[in-house]
Design a protein around this motif. Structure first.
Motif, PDB file in Angstrom:
ATOM      1  N   UNK A  75       1.045 -21.121  28.409  1.00 14.84           N
ATOM      2  CA  UNK A  75       0.670 -20.521  27.121  1.00 14.84           C
ATOM      3  C   UNK A  75       1.652 -20.923  26.019  1.00 14.84           C
ATOM      4  N   UNK A  76       2.936 -20.924  26.330  1.00 18.89           N
ATOM      5  CA  UNK A  76       3.939 -21.312  25.330  1.00 18.89           C
ATOM      6  C   UNK A  76       3.799 -22.787  24.952  1.00 18.89           C
ATOM      7  N   UNK A  80       2.789 -24.516  21.181  1.00 21.96           N
ATOM      8  CA  UNK A  80       3.435 -25.633  20.489  1.00 21.96           C
ATOM      9  C   UNK A  80       2.382 -26.658  20.075  1.00 21.96           C
ATOM     10  N   UNK A  81       1.439 -26.948  20.968  1.00 19.33           N
ATOM     11  CA  UNK A  81       0.356 -27.872  20.633  1.00 19.33           C
ATOM     12  C   UNK A  81      -0.470 -27.393  19.451  1.00 19.33           C
ATOM     13  N   UNK A  82      -0.810 -26.107  19.442  1.00 15.90           N
ATOM     14  CA  UNK A  82      -1.586 -25.571  18.319  1.00 15.90           C
ATOM     15  C   UNK A  82      -0.776 -25.540  17.030  1.00 15.90           C
ATOM     16  N   UNK A  90       1.541 -27.733  16.172  1.00 14.66           N
ATOM     17  CA  UNK A  90       1.513 -29.117  15.683  1.00 14.66           C
ATOM     18  C   UNK A  90       0.143 -29.459  15.103  1.00 14.66           C
ATOM     19  N   UNK A  91      -0.903 -29.041  15.784  1.00 13.20           N
ATOM     20  CA  UNK A  91      -2.276 -29.271  15.325  1.00 13.20           C
ATOM     21  C   UNK A  91      -2.470 -28.713  13.917  1.00 13.20           C
ATOM     22  N   UNK A  92      -2.075 -27.460  13.712  1.00 21.07           N
ATOM     23  CA  UNK A  92      -2.245 -26.824  12.406  1.00 21.07           C
ATOM     24  C   UNK A  92      -1.383 -27.477  11.338  1.00 21.07           C
ATOM     25  N   UNK A  93      -0.157 -27.812  11.682  1.00 21.12           N
ATOM     26  CA  UNK A  93       0.733 -28.473  10.731  1.00 21.12           C
ATOM     27  C   UNK A  93       0.160 -29.826  10.312  1.00 21.12           C
ATOM     28  N   UNK A  94      -0.262 -30.637  11.285  1.00 14.15           N
ATOM     29  CA  UNK A  94      -0.793 -31.968  10.971  1.00 14.15           C
ATOM     30  C   UNK A  94      -2.093 -31.889  10.175  1.00 14.15           C
ATOM     31  N   UNK A  95      -2.940 -30.904  10.475  1.00 14.00           N
ATOM     32  CA  UNK A  95      -4.174 -30.737   9.688  1.00 14.00           C
ATOM     33  C   UNK A  95      -3.852 -30.426   8.235  1.00 14.00           C
ATOM     34  N   UNK A  96      -2.883 -29.554   8.020  1.00 16.42           N
ATOM     35  CA  UNK A  96      -2.511 -29.197   6.648  1.00 16.42           C
ATOM     36  C   UNK A  96      -1.981 -30.416   5.898  1.00 16.42           C
TER      37      UNK A  96
END
Length: 143
Positions: free
Chosen positions: A7-8, A12-14, A16-22
Motif C-alpha cells: 500500500x505504501x 508513492x506511485x499515485x 508521482x502519477x498526480x505530480x506528473x499529470x499536473x
C-alpha cells in the motif's frame, strides 16, 4: 511483500502519477494526454505480464466474463476521470487543492458503495472517517 508495504509503495506511485499529470496538464491536449497515459500503462502492464509469465510467477492467466466486464467499466471510469482531472489542471487549478478534494470524496464514495453494493461492514469509526473526509472536501472547496 505484506499489504502495508504494498500500500505504501502504491501511494508513492499515485503521488508521482498526480505530480506528473499536473506538470504535463498545460503542455498537452487533455484528450491526447489520456491516450498516451493509457497507451503507456498498457505497454508497462503487457511487459510485466510477459515477464511474470516467463518466470512462471503467473502460471495460468484466468479471467471470467464478469471480471472482464468490471475491468472494462473501471477502465471507462478511469479514462473519464483522467480526462476531467487533466482539464482541471489545464485550467490552472492547484494540485494541492484538487488532489485532496477529489481523493477525499472518492474515498468516501468508495466506502459507501462498498457498504451498499458489496455488503462490506460499516463501523462507527468508518462513519467518522467518512465525515472527516467530507468535512475536508467542504473546507478545501472554499479555497
Amino acid at each position: 511483500m505484506n499489504w502495508l508495504a504494498l500500500a505504501l509503495t502504491t501511494s508513492v506511485g499515485f503521488a508521482l502519477y498526480n505530480f506528473f499529470l499536473k506538470v504535463a496538464a498545460d503542455k498537452i491536449n487533455p484528450f491526447l494526454a489520456v491516450f498516451y497515459l493509457t497507451l503507456t500503462a498498457t505497454v508497462v502492464s503487457g511487459i510485466t505480464l510477459l515477464i511474470l509469465r516467463a518466470l512462471n510467477y503467473l502460471p495460468v492467466v484466468q479471467t471470467s466474463k464478469s471480471g472482464l466486464t468490471f475491468i472494462i467499466l473501471a477502465g471507462i471510469a478511469t479514462g473519464v476521470a483522467d480526462l476531467l482531472y487533466l482539464i482541471l489542471f489545464s485550467r490552472g487549478q492547484s494540485l494541492n487543492v484538487v488532489l485532496p478534494l477529489i481523493f477525499a470524496l472518492a474515498v468516501a464514495l468508495a466506502v459507501i458503495m462498498s457498504t451498499i453494493f458489496l455488503h462490506e461492514p460499516m463501523s462507527p469509526v468508518k462513519i467518522v472517517g467518512i465525515l472527516f473526509a467530507l468535512l475536508g472536501v467542504a473546507i478545501l472547496s472554499k479555497y
